[in-house]
Every structure is written in C-alpha cells, then in structure tokens.
Design an enzyme around this catalytic site. Structure first.
Site, PDB file in Angstrom:
ATOM      1  N   THR A 135       0.840  -1.199   0.000  1.00 18.78           N
ATOM      2  CA  THR A 135       0.000   0.000   0.000  1.00 18.78           C
ATOM      3  C   THR A 135       0.871   1.245   0.000  1.00 18.78           C
ATOM      4  O   THR A 135       2.018   1.206   0.457  1.00 18.78           O
ATOM      5  CB  THR A 135      -0.948   0.031   1.231  1.00 18.78           C
ATOM      6  OG1 THR A 135      -1.686   1.266   1.230  1.00 18.78           O
ATOM      7  CG2 THR A 135      -0.200  -0.076   2.540  1.00 18.78           C
TER       8      THR A 135
ATOM      9  N   ASP B 238      -8.364  -2.542  -0.646  1.00 17.88           N
ATOM     10  CA  ASP B 238      -9.006  -1.441  -1.347  1.00 17.88           C
ATOM     11  C   ASP B 238     -10.241  -1.051  -0.548  1.00 17.88           C
ATOM     12  O   ASP B 238     -11.035  -1.914  -0.163  1.00 17.88           O
ATOM     13  CB  ASP B 238      -9.375  -1.853  -2.775  1.00 17.88           C
ATOM     14  CG  ASP B 238      -9.567  -0.627  -3.652  1.00 17.88           C
ATOM     15  OD1 ASP B 238      -8.770   0.324  -3.521  1.00 17.88           O
ATOM     16  OD2 ASP B 238     -10.523  -0.596  -4.444  1.00 17.88           O
TER      17      ASP B 238
ATOM     18  N   LYS C 205      -3.207   3.372   6.660  1.00 18.01           N
ATOM     19  CA  LYS C 205      -3.701   1.995   6.603  1.00 18.01           C
ATOM     20  C   LYS C 205      -2.716   1.050   7.294  1.00 18.01           C
ATOM     21  O   LYS C 205      -3.124   0.129   7.990  1.00 18.01           O
ATOM     22  CB  LYS C 205      -3.816   1.537   5.149  1.00 18.01           C
ATOM     23  CG  LYS C 205      -4.984   2.061   4.371  1.00 18.01           C
ATOM     24  CD  LYS C 205      -4.976   1.322   3.020  1.00 18.01           C
ATOM     25  CE  LYS C 205      -6.081   1.745   2.108  1.00 18.01           C
ATOM     26  NZ  LYS C 205      -6.025   1.011   0.827  1.00 18.01           N
TER      27      LYS C 205
ATOM     28  N   GLU D  68      -4.354   0.216 -10.467  1.00 22.66           N
ATOM     29  CA  GLU D  68      -5.732   0.086  -9.966  1.00 22.66           C
ATOM     30  C   GLU D  68      -6.659   0.047 -11.167  1.00 22.66           C
ATOM     31  O   GLU D  68      -6.898   1.057 -11.818  1.00 22.66           O
ATOM     32  CB  GLU D  68      -6.080   1.254  -9.029  1.00 22.66           C
ATOM     33  CG  GLU D  68      -5.365   1.123  -7.707  1.00 22.66           C
ATOM     34  CD  GLU D  68      -6.114   1.762  -6.536  1.00 22.66           C
ATOM     35  OE1 GLU D  68      -7.258   2.219  -6.693  1.00 22.66           O
ATOM     36  OE2 GLU D  68      -5.514   1.799  -5.441  1.00 22.66           O
TER      37      GLU D  68
END
Ligand code: ITT
Length: 188
Positions: free
Chosen positions: A9, A66, A14, A38
């Site tokens: 990521t 995601d 996150k 993506e």
C-alpha cells in the site's frame, strides 16, 4: 508462531491501523510501497488484480486492501473514487453535496486481497454502517474519518482513538476475516 505478511500500500495510515489490528492475531506486517495498477471496477476487482500483480512481482504471498466511503443519498458516491475525491473535492465538498440531505446513511467498505504466486486471489470484505455528520469533527484517523459517525455512536471516527476505531472498523472486519482464514489454513 508469528507470521509475517507483506502489505502492499502507499497509505501509511492503513499500515498503522493494520499493524494494530494484526497484533491480536499474531501476524506481523511488512509494509511495501510497491504501487500496483488500480483497474476500473469494484473494490473486489481492484483487490484481486492488485494482489495477483504484487504476488507475482514479489514472488511471495501478499495482501493489498481497497477501501472506500459509500454514501447512499449520493448513489453510493464516492465509492471506488474515494481516494481521488478526497484529494480533489475534499470533506468540505462532500458536506456541500450533503447540505440539505436528510438521509445521511453511509458505509465504509474494505476488501482485502490475498494472493501467492501459485494461487488465485482470495478476498475478504468488511463493512461498517453509519451516517455523515453535518460538519467535520475530530482529527484522529484520516481522510473521511471526521465525517463518519458509526452506528451506535455519537462521535465520528475522527473523534475516536485509533485503537477504538480498530475494534470495529471496516478495515478491522476485513483483516479479521483474513487473519482467521489464514490461521485456519496454516493449522497443522
Ligand atoms: P493504496 O491503494 O495504496 O492502498 P489508497 O489511499 O489509494 O492506498 P484506496 O485506493 O483503498 O487507498 O482508497 C481509499 C480511500 O478511501 C482512501 O484514500 C481514503 O480517502 C478513503 N478511506 C479508506 N479507508 C478509510 C478510513 O478508514 N477512514 C477514512 N477514509 C478512508
């Protein structure tokens, strides 16, 4: 047995949350900011494709995640565009769109994608319901957190300590599903 999982990521927030969540499952995270394409599609498509891509690049097991905020009255916008909308429209823009809207129902969704070079991707969905506040509150968390009041609370995620958010967030729920599945898979 402590397991180490590579988390692909570009989002440090996150990583911070995922580390806290994984502690209780005996899983350690190795953060890798590899970047992955993506593709157009829903969260599940993006997570599957990203996990497969990263597993083959790194030649080992990986997870990607995601996520997005889905607002019912806006036809589930920003949804898969959450990242882009956060940077361009920002929380102020969302509040403007929600100005006279009475039905403020919203949910955060998170899909974890796990893949190894030898397997097809597995996905794990976590959601948390709530509603959109009338203004931003708090500066914990990130992005849409100051706007989102989880069901049963009178505070936004922005007002909750990260450790509290981590007890029941969309990310907690998807990562928990993954961790339980992994533990089951790897049991002797
Ligand atoms: P990676 O794809 O590199 O993991 P990203 O930030 O682009 O990082 P996403 O594509 O999953 O991540 O975009 C999700 C966006 O949704 C994210 O950038 C935030 O704007 C928002 N978002 C996701 N989870 C959130 C959370 O727990 N709290 C607030 N906003 C969140």
């Amino acid at each position: 047995m402590v397991r180490v999982i590579k988390f692909i990521t570009g989002n440090e927030q996150k990583v911070k949350e995922a580390k806290g969540i994984f502690e209780k499952f005996g899983i350690e995270l190795e953060h890798i900011d590899l970047g992955y394409p993506e593709i157009q599609g829903d969260l599940e498509d993006v997570a599957k494709y990203g996990a497969k891509y990263a597993a083959s690049k790194l030649k080992g097991p990986v997870i990607v995640e995601d996520a997005g905020l889905f607002i019912k009255a806006l036809n589930w916008f920003p949804g898969t565009y959450s990242s882009y909308v956060q940077e361009t429209l920002t929380n102020k823009g969302i509040l403007k769109l929600m100005n006279d809207v009475e039905d403020r129902y919203a949910e955060f969704r998170s899909v974890v994608g796990y893949c190894t070079p030898k397997s097809e991707p597995e996905i794990f969905l976590g959601t948390v319901s709530g509603h959109i506040a009338y203004k931003e509150h708090g500066n914990h968390g990130f992005a849409y957190d100051p706007l989102f009041i989880p069901k049963g609370y009178d505070k936004t995620f922005g007002e909750l300590e990260t450790s509290k958010k981590n007890e029941f967030s969309h990310r907690y729920r998807s990562l928990e599903k993954f961790a339980l599945w992994l533990n089951e898979m790897q049991r002797d």
